[in-house]
Structures are given as C-alpha cells and as structure tokens.
Design an enzyme around this catalytic site. Structure first.
Site, PDB file in Angstrom:
ATOM      1  N   SER A 136       0.866  -1.182   0.000  1.00 42.99           N
ATOM      2  CA  SER A 136       0.000   0.000   0.000  1.00 42.99           C
ATOM      3  C   SER A 136       0.900   1.229   0.000  1.00 42.99           C
ATOM      4  O   SER A 136       2.077   1.142   0.372  1.00 42.99           O
ATOM      5  CB  SER A 136      -0.872   0.005   1.264  1.00 42.99           C
ATOM      6  OG  SER A 136      -1.494   1.257   1.469  1.00 42.99           O
ATOM      7  N   TYR A 149      -1.884  -0.309  10.664  1.00 49.70           N
ATOM      8  CA  TYR A 149      -1.856  -0.638   9.232  1.00 49.70           C
ATOM      9  C   TYR A 149      -0.590  -0.081   8.580  1.00 49.70           C
ATOM     10  O   TYR A 149       0.079  -0.773   7.803  1.00 49.70           O
ATOM     11  CB  TYR A 149      -3.106  -0.071   8.563  1.00 49.70           C
ATOM     12  CG  TYR A 149      -3.273  -0.445   7.117  1.00 49.70           C
ATOM     13  CD1 TYR A 149      -3.646  -1.731   6.740  1.00 49.70           C
ATOM     14  CD2 TYR A 149      -3.082   0.502   6.114  1.00 49.70           C
ATOM     15  CE1 TYR A 149      -3.813  -2.076   5.411  1.00 49.70           C
ATOM     16  CE2 TYR A 149      -3.254   0.177   4.782  1.00 49.70           C
ATOM     17  CZ  TYR A 149      -3.621  -1.110   4.431  1.00 49.70           C
ATOM     18  OH  TYR A 149      -3.781  -1.439   3.101  1.00 49.70           O
TER      19      TYR A 149
END
Length: 252
Positions: A136, A149
């Site tokens: 990501s 995250y």
C-alpha cells in the site's frame, strides 16, 4: 503468457485479489486462491475454470503449510505467489488496543510471511519464481489514524526488500505493489467509518479519500492486477526489490 505456471493468490475472494487471480487465469496460469470466506472464493472460481479455491487463514502457519502441500500435490509447485490478504481499521493511536494492533500485524505482515515461506525452498531449488506483495502507499508514507496498518505495510515492504536481497542470485524475483485507495470493499468500509465518525455524506467521504490521489480518483482493482501480471511475466525478470506505487503521483 502464463501457460504452465501455477499461482497462489491470497485474499482471492474479493477486490484486488479477485482481479489478480482472474488476470493470471486469463493469461493461462493455473490459479489457487485462498481466504477465510468459502462462498466468496467459490464465486470467483466459477468465473474461470483455471481458478481453484481453498479456504485457509493466512495467520495460521499450519494451514498455510497444508495449503502449499495440497496445492502442489494437485497442480504442481507454485511458480508465482501473490501475498494480497489484508485488513485495516481506524482509530487514533492512543485509542488503539493491543489486540487491534496485534491483529492488524498478524493479518497484513505475519500473514504475508506465512504465505510465501513454504514456497521459498522450492523456488530457490528450481532457480525460478515470482513473489509479489500487495502492500500500500501506507508502506511508503504515514497516514493518521491507521498506525497499525501503516506499521504493518512498512513491514511488508521491508520483508520484500529482505527477501529480494536474499534471493537475488537465485532467479526468484520479489517485489511489492503499493496502491493508494482502491475501489474495493475495504474502501467502502473506510467510507462508512468516516460517515459514522464525522457525519459527512457518502459523497463527501469518498471525495476526501479520492483527494489523496493527485489525479483525484480511486485506483481500480484491474490496474493493480495489470501491474502484478507484468511483474510475474518474463518482461519483469530483471525487476526485483522494487516498490511500484500505483497512486496517481501521491508517492514515488
């Protein structure tokens, strides 16, 4: 292009995983998908007869070892491993429980390691293989309210770089694709959290997320799949240890 290859795609029942699995299958690969929701996996498998679904939890070491063993017995060893399974929550760091922190790392980081670990010895022995981590932009920069995250995805990028260095002389390539916000169920969950916490409308919540991309749009799952397909092809043979940012210029 991928005829004769066997690929594993985790989190293959929805979103990016589904798009990657179908792209590899359409290119001729035999594809094994896994995830925790058998119904979603079965739906994807029905879309292409080269796709076989096996329910497995990427955080369970024994389950992932068994998946590799069973899939190899049925269809041959994995030539391609795409570690895509992931999840995210949202809260200020000071309100993040240890349980939420650990679960996020378990799924995104440890799950990625357990996905690729059983394939490493065989790929090294055959001197051939492609490993792609779906990370990501959160693996390349920081974002507020998603500390676990961000930490996990930075860890995935670090894991990729370590493996790429370790395997660089073996013929096995290891890379990561790092998309920004992708039009998936995970995006819809993020939109819903914004609505609940801020009172914004759906349109306002979506616009706030799309604004992180200088192109002012969301990445489509098929764009991520196309990048993975290229990294797994012969054209990607010299590409290893790289992060490919799919973010409209948000990160490089």
């Amino acid at each position: 292009m991928m005829t004769g290859k066997h690929a594993l795609v985790t989190g293959g029942g929805t979103g990016v995983g589904r798009a990657v699995a179908l792209a590899l299958a359409e290119a001729g690969a035999a594809v094994t998908i896994c995830g925790r929701r058998p119904e979603q996996l079965a739906t994807v498998a029905r879309e292409n007869d080269r796709v076989v679904a096996i329910a497995a939890d990427v955080t369970d070491e024994a389950a992932m070892a068994a998946l590799h063993a069973d899939a190899e017995k049925a269809r041959g060893p994995f030539d391609i491993v795409v570690a895509n399974a992931g999840m995210s929550g949202s809260s200020p760091a000071h309100r993040t429980s240890l349980a939420d922190w650990q679960h996020t790392l378990d799924v995104n980081l440890t799950g990625s390691f357990l996905t690729v670990k059983p394939a490493l010895a065989g790929m090294t022995a055959r001197k051939s293989g492609r490993i792609v981590f779906v990370a990501s932009t959160a693996g390349l920069k920081g974002y507020a309210y998603v500390a676990p995250y961000v930490a996990a995805k930075h860890g995935v990028v670090g894991l990729m770089r370590a493996l790429a260095t370790e395997l660089v002389r073996t013929g096995v390539t290891v890379n990561a694709v790092c998309p920004g916000f992708v039009e998936t169920d995970m995006l819809q969950e993020s939109v819903q959290r914004i609505i609940e916490k801020t009172g914004r409308t759906v349109e306002q919540a979506r616009a706030s997320l799309a604004a992180t991309n200088p192109q002012g749009r969301f990445i489509q799952p098929q764009e991520v799949a196309a990048a993975v397909l290229w990294l797994c092809s012969e054209a990607g043979a010299s590409i290893t240890g790289q992060t490919l940012s799919l973010s409209g210029g948000e990160t490089w």
